[in-house]
Design a protein around this motif. Structure first.
Motif, mmCIF file in Angstrom:
data_model
loop_
_atom_site.group_PDB
_atom_site.id
_atom_site.type_symbol
_atom_site.label_atom_id
_atom_site.label_comp_id
_atom_site.label_asym_id
_atom_site.label_seq_id
_atom_site.Cartn_x
_atom_site.Cartn_y
_atom_site.Cartn_z
ATOM 1 N N ASP A 94 0.833 -1.203 0.000
ATOM 2 C CA ASP A 94 0.000 0.000 0.000
ATOM 3 C C ASP A 94 0.865 1.249 0.000
ATOM 4 O O ASP A 94 1.997 1.233 0.462
ATOM 5 C CB ASP A 94 -0.884 0.028 1.250
ATOM 6 N N ASP A 96 0.151 3.906 1.752
ATOM 7 C CA ASP A 96 -0.082 4.749 2.925
ATOM 8 C C ASP A 96 0.868 4.466 4.089
ATOM 9 O O ASP A 96 0.618 4.914 5.206
ATOM 10 C CB ASP A 96 -1.536 4.614 3.384
ATOM 11 N N GLN A 98 1.166 1.932 5.768
ATOM 12 C CA GLN A 98 0.645 0.987 6.764
ATOM 13 C C GLN A 98 1.331 -0.359 6.584
ATOM 14 O O GLN A 98 1.239 -1.238 7.430
ATOM 15 C CB GLN A 98 -0.864 0.827 6.624
ATOM 16 N N ARG A 200 -2.247 4.941 9.620
ATOM 17 C CA ARG A 200 -1.893 5.833 8.522
ATOM 18 C C ARG A 200 -1.253 7.116 9.039
ATOM 19 O O ARG A 200 -1.833 7.755 9.919
ATOM 20 C CB ARG A 200 -3.176 6.251 7.811
HETATM 21 MG MG MG Z 1 -4.365 1.707 4.553
#
Ligand code: MG
Ligand code: UDP
Length: 329
Positions: A94, A96, A98, A200
């Motif tokens: 991802d 973000d 994370q 996040r």
């Molecule tokens: Mg996420």
């Protein structure tokens, strides 16, 4: 030198992209024995994601991007990235942060040790509501009971895969993709890497509760026909009871004559059967819906812009193209 493609689906990630690149690159700089190549997939973002990707492409030589004509969903974005990835290994993560980039060196070590895949799993769900966690747990339990593929509780779409496994994943060209299931379905030897959930740093989640619910239903119907069997089983059991009841009523009528009208019994039977029939039609409908969408055989994504040159496996614009390419390779 072995090459590693990093596929990053991005939808409205303007806040975090630059940070993602610098943080990930910090980790990659500690492992210079590999050639890393980012493939960012802009999934029809409505913010400045695409222009930031253009800037990243200009600034760094190891960045490329694809951009969709509209939002096709994360599954489509991952598929597009995988069709364009030509590394010896492919990482999906991802945008973000994370999915901690710090895990990459361990993932590479595991895959070099002979595993086909090394995937991350969350051991905690901090920052997530209780209800969401509870539903998620129920989904995994239900899904593992109903389907042949066994999904690992806490598994996220953060993994490194061998070329062989990526090709296997791409050979499943269904339009309605449920990657968690697909990764499990293709098999191969997967090493699980536990990590603590990270919240996040910037931006916000794209998942609504309803979106997750639909995702869960799709996940089960895509990998199992158990609900259809359940409908048949319920039908069979009800028929048995009905048959018994008919015989009992028949004998009663023959011996004692016609009884007082059974208003309550009739009402209960009608309502109960009505409910069961609605449920059965609904379950059938789910499957017919899936057949309908697959039968149209639409492309999984449509590109509007891409920094990758067309040709070879990189030109995958539609499902057909990518299937042809795979046949060529
Ligand atoms: Mg996420
Ligand atoms: N994403 C995407 N298309 C979408 C929704 C999400 O490409 O329609 C991307 C998003 O940019 C992020 C990843 O998928 O990189 C995970 O999304 P998000 O963080 O919203 O999900 P969560 O971590 O809350 O499960």
């Amino acid at each position: 030198m072995k090459t590693v493609s990093i596929v990053v689906p991005c939808y409205n990630e303007e806040d975090v992209l630059q940070l993602f690149y610098t943080e990930t690159q910090k980790v990659l700089d500690t492992i210079p024995d590999y050639g890393f190549h980012y493939i960012f997939v802009d999934d029809g973002s409505r913010d400045r994601t695409l222009s930031i990707l253009r800037e990243l492409k200009r600034a760094y030589s190891n960045v490329d991007f694809l951009s969709f004509s509209r939002n096709f969903g994360k599954e489509a974005a991952m598929y597009a990235g995988l069709t364009h990835a030509d590394g010896d290994y492919v990482i999906v993560m991802d945008a973000d942060l994370q999915h901690p980039p710090a895990l990459i060196p361990t993932m590479l070590k595991e895959i070099e040790a002979g595993h086909d895949c090394c995937a991350a799993m969350r051991t905690s769900r901090t920052g997530e509501s209780r209800i969401r966690s509870a539903f998620s747990r129920t989904f995994y339990r239900l899904s593992n009971r109903l389907t042949d593929v066994s999904l690992v509780q806490g598994a996220v779409d953060y993994r490194i895969m061998s070329r062989q496994m990526v090709d296997a994943v791409l050979s499943l060209s269904e339009v309605q993709r449920f990657s968690k299931g697909i990764f499990a379905w293709v098999g191969f030897d997967t090493k699980w890497l536990p990590y603590e959930n990270v919240e996040r740093p910037l931006g916000k989640t794209k998942w609504s509760f309803w979106g997750l619910f639909k995702y869960a239903i799709d996940g089960i119907t895509a990998f199992s026909v158990a609900p259809l069997r359940m409908v048949s089983l319920i039908g069979f059991i009800i028929s048995c009871f009905a048959f018994l009841y008919i015989i009992i009523t028949l004998i009663q009528t023959l011996i004692f004559g016609i009884d007082v009208p059974g208003y309550v019994t009739t009402l209960c039977a009608v309502l109960f059967l009505g409910g069961i029939i609605e449920l059965s039609v609904g379950i059938l409908g789910e499957y017919i819906g899936h057949i309908y969408m697959e039968a149209k055989d639409r492309p999984i994504y449509i590109l509007r812009e891409s920094s990758l040159p067309y040709g070879k496996r990189k030109s995958a614009q539609t499902k057909e193209d990518s299937a042809d390419e795979r046949a060529d390779n």
